[in-house]
Design an enzyme around this catalytic site. Structure first.
Site, PDB file in Angstrom:
ATOM      1  NE  ARG A 197      78.414  68.668 -50.965  1.00 42.14           N
ATOM      2  CZ  ARG A 197      78.101  67.562 -50.321  1.00 42.14           C
ATOM      3  NH1 ARG A 197      77.242  66.702 -50.831  1.00 42.14           N
ATOM      4  NH2 ARG A 197      78.618  67.309 -49.144  1.00 42.14           N
ATOM      5  CG  HIS A 215      82.538  66.075 -51.490  1.00 39.25           C
ATOM      6  ND1 HIS A 215      82.696  67.414 -51.221  1.00 39.25           N
ATOM      7  CD2 HIS A 215      83.772  65.605 -51.819  1.00 39.25           C
ATOM      8  CE1 HIS A 215      83.979  67.742 -51.373  1.00 39.25           C
ATOM      9  NE2 HIS A 215      84.647  66.657 -51.731  1.00 39.25           N
ATOM     10  CE1 TYR A 232      76.961  64.549 -46.534  1.00 39.50           C
ATOM     11  CE2 TYR A 232      78.146  62.497 -46.950  1.00 39.50           C
ATOM     12  CZ  TYR A 232      77.739  63.752 -47.371  1.00 39.50           C
ATOM     13  OH  TYR A 232      78.082  64.212 -48.612  1.00 39.50           O
TER      14      TYR A 232
HETATM   15  C1  LIG Z   1      94.055  71.380 -47.144  1.00 40.00           C
HETATM   16  C2  LIG Z   1      93.039  70.324 -47.458  1.00 40.00           C
HETATM   17  N1  LIG Z   1      92.540  69.562 -46.469  1.00 40.00           N
HETATM   18  C3  LIG Z   1      91.627  68.599 -46.739  1.00 40.00           C
HETATM   19  C4  LIG Z   1      91.204  68.395 -48.024  1.00 40.00           C
HETATM   20  C5  LIG Z   1      90.165  67.304 -48.326  1.00 40.00           C
HETATM   21  N2  LIG Z   1      88.891  67.914 -48.698  1.00 40.00           N
HETATM   22  C6  LIG Z   1      88.529  68.036 -49.994  1.00 40.00           C
HETATM   23  S1  LIG Z   1      87.055  68.776 -50.172  1.00 40.00           S
HETATM   24  C7  LIG Z   1      86.855  68.940 -48.516  1.00 40.00           C
HETATM   25  C8  LIG Z   1      85.613  69.595 -47.964  1.00 40.00           C
HETATM   26  C9  LIG Z   1      85.556  71.057 -48.232  1.00 40.00           C
HETATM   27  O1  LIG Z   1      84.312  71.551 -47.894  1.00 40.00           O
HETATM   28  P1  LIG Z   1      83.865  73.025 -48.221  1.00 40.00           P
HETATM   29  O2  LIG Z   1      84.999  73.971 -48.023  1.00 40.00           O
HETATM   30  O3  LIG Z   1      82.625  73.288 -47.485  1.00 40.00           O
HETATM   31  O4  LIG Z   1      83.596  72.996 -49.802  1.00 40.00           O
HETATM   32  P2  LIG Z   1      82.509  72.150 -50.639  1.00 40.00           P
HETATM   33  O5  LIG Z   1      83.207  70.883 -51.045  1.00 40.00           O
HETATM   34  O6  LIG Z   1      81.335  71.910 -49.771  1.00 40.00           O
HETATM   35  O7  LIG Z   1      82.204  72.987 -51.822  1.00 40.00           O
HETATM   36  C10 LIG Z   1      87.942  68.388 -47.832  1.00 40.00           C
HETATM   37  C11 LIG Z   1      88.078  68.333 -46.363  1.00 40.00           C
HETATM   38  C12 LIG Z   1      91.744  69.217 -49.039  1.00 40.00           C
HETATM   39  N3  LIG Z   1      91.352  69.118 -50.305  1.00 40.00           N
HETATM   40  N4  LIG Z   1      92.652  70.176 -48.725  1.00 40.00           N
END
Ligand SMILES: Cc1ncc(C[n+]2csc(CCOP(=O)(O)OP(=O)(O)O)c2C)c(N)n1
Ligand SMILES: [Mg+2]
Length: 384
Positions: free
Chosen positions: A279, A283, A292
């Site tokens: 990415r 975020h 980070y």
């Molecule tokens: C069940 C749940 N726990 C925590 C979150 C908070 N959260 C939103 S995005 C994220 C990171 C997800 O990372 P990844 O699966 O690698 O996807 P990316 O954002 O990198 O595409 C988190 C922890 C959430 N949305 N849902």
């Protein structure tokens, strides 16, 4: 000295038994991510397991990636203008965003996360409808049933279970629909990922679990997320064939997904694909990625840009020239300008519609809350 029978057995030379077939054969991903294009856009030797997709399909992929990237930049700009509440960019992940939808038919189902706005526009959904959720207007801007596309999922990994259920239902009714789930690296740590993959495997549901490993879950790097040899290895424990692919190699992404979709469509059950990508942006617009990860890391990935890589390749194959590149860039510019203009108009939303479609039968609490909002709106109208 006496020897026990067990000790005698241990000491005697082992008789060779005919080796049983390895039950994990055919399930394990290859040690190296599949790659068909070098980072400089030159073609690697052809391979039998992943034939190169037709050049016309790759040209269309390039077009949708260019339009998609421009859409993504525009959406990020709209957050700065206060027109979008939040936007998770997928810049750098264009090959995965577009490859996922190009591998499907229109009547196949897509289960996207919040990061898949580009994929949904590449699927032909109106960009304003796609951004409705992130604008905070309504639950979901498009009709999921008509577009065969689930609403963008913010709770991590819940879509893995929904997709397994939908795909099982489709095959139960004799249809050959495939469901493709987009999911991030971090979300593969969630219980729902494991439950969804397990259900799909046991019931041979035609689902492709497509993991975009972009190396971070917000600020959490992959090394703090998992000790697995690769995320693709997670499929093997459930009996699901899995593969890893260079997610910045558009040709390989499409080739691997084509095979995964064909596998699911043929009734052989789910398939798991892990795409190694990055990415390029924070975020979301609300994140400061410099806290980070360092700039050198981001720069190194800039050299592996999927768009440049595909453009060089297609130019080399004489299927793309300066005129075509300029025409596609103009298309991208026009659609971004239209999006900008349309997003600058204030939407009219009935606040009470917030309560619609939450449950088929609203709960007593929801009915009470709806009545409270209705009374407050009526009172404010009287005051006005
Ligand atoms: C069940 C749940 N726990 C925590 C979150 C908070 N959260 C939103 S995005 C994220 C990171 C997800 O990372 P990844 O699966 O690698 O996807 P990316 O954002 O990198 O595409 C988190 C922890 C959430 N949305 N849902
Ligand atoms: Mg991630």
């Amino acid at each position: 000295m006496t020897t026990t029978p067990q000790a005698a057995r241990r000491a005697s030379p082992r008789r060779r038994r005919p080796s049983a077939p390895d039950p994990s054969a055919g399930l394990l991903p290859q040690a190296e991510p599949v790659r068909l294009l070098n980072p400089d856009g030159t073609l690697l030797p052809a391979r039998a397991d992943y034939p190169e997709p037709p050049l016309e399909a790759l040209r269309e992929m390039y077009r949708r990636m260019v339009v998609g990237r421009r859409f993504d930049t525009q959406a990020t700009a709209l957050t700065k203008q206060g027109r979008l509440a939040v936007y998770p960019s997928s810049r750098g992940q264009e090959a995965c965003q577009v490859g996922g939808v190009l591998a499907l038919r229109d009547d196949d189902w897509v289960f996207p996360t919040y990061r898949e706005s580009m994929a949904l526009t590449a699927r032909g959904i109106d960009p304003v409808e796609v951004l409705t959720l992130l604008r905070g207007d309504w639950h979901c801007g498009y009709d999921p049933a008509r577009r065969c596309t689930a609403p963008q999922c913010t709770p991590l990994a819940t879509q893995c279970v929904h997709a397994a259920g939908l795909a099982y239902g489709e095959s139960y009714q004799g249809r050959d629909t495939v469901a493709l789930v987009y999911i991030g690296d971090g979300a593969t740590s969630e219980g729902d990922f494991h439950e969804g993959v397990n259900f799909a495997a046991v019931f041979k549901a035609p689902v492709v679990y497509f993991v975009q490993n972009n190396r971070y879950a917000i600020s959490v790097p992959l090394s703090r997320q998992t000790a697995a040899p690769s995320l693709a290895h997670k499929g093997v424990g459930y009996g699901v064939p899995s593969e890893q692919v260079d997610g910045n190699d558009p040709v390989a992404v499409l080739a691997v997904l084509n095979r995964a979709v064909a596998h699911a469509r043929a009734g052989k059950g789910p398939f798991l694909v892990e795409a190694h990508t990055y990415r390029m942006e924070p975020h979301t617009n609300a994140d400061d990625a410099s806290r980070y990860r360092d700039a050198e890391e981001v720069e190194a990935w800039r050299d592996r840009d999927p768009l440049t890589r595909l453009e060089i390749y297609l130019r080399g194959r004489n299927i793309l020239d300066d005129a075509a590149v300029a025409e596609i860039a103009e298309q991208a510019e026009t659609s971004a300008a239209q999006l900008r203009e349309r997003m600058n108009t204030e939407p009219t939303v009935d606040p009470l519609s917030l309560f619609d479609h939450v449950y088929a039968q609203p709960t007593p609490q929801l009915v009470e809350q709806r009545e409270q909002v209705r009374a407050e709106l009526a009172a404010s109208e009287e005051d006005a």
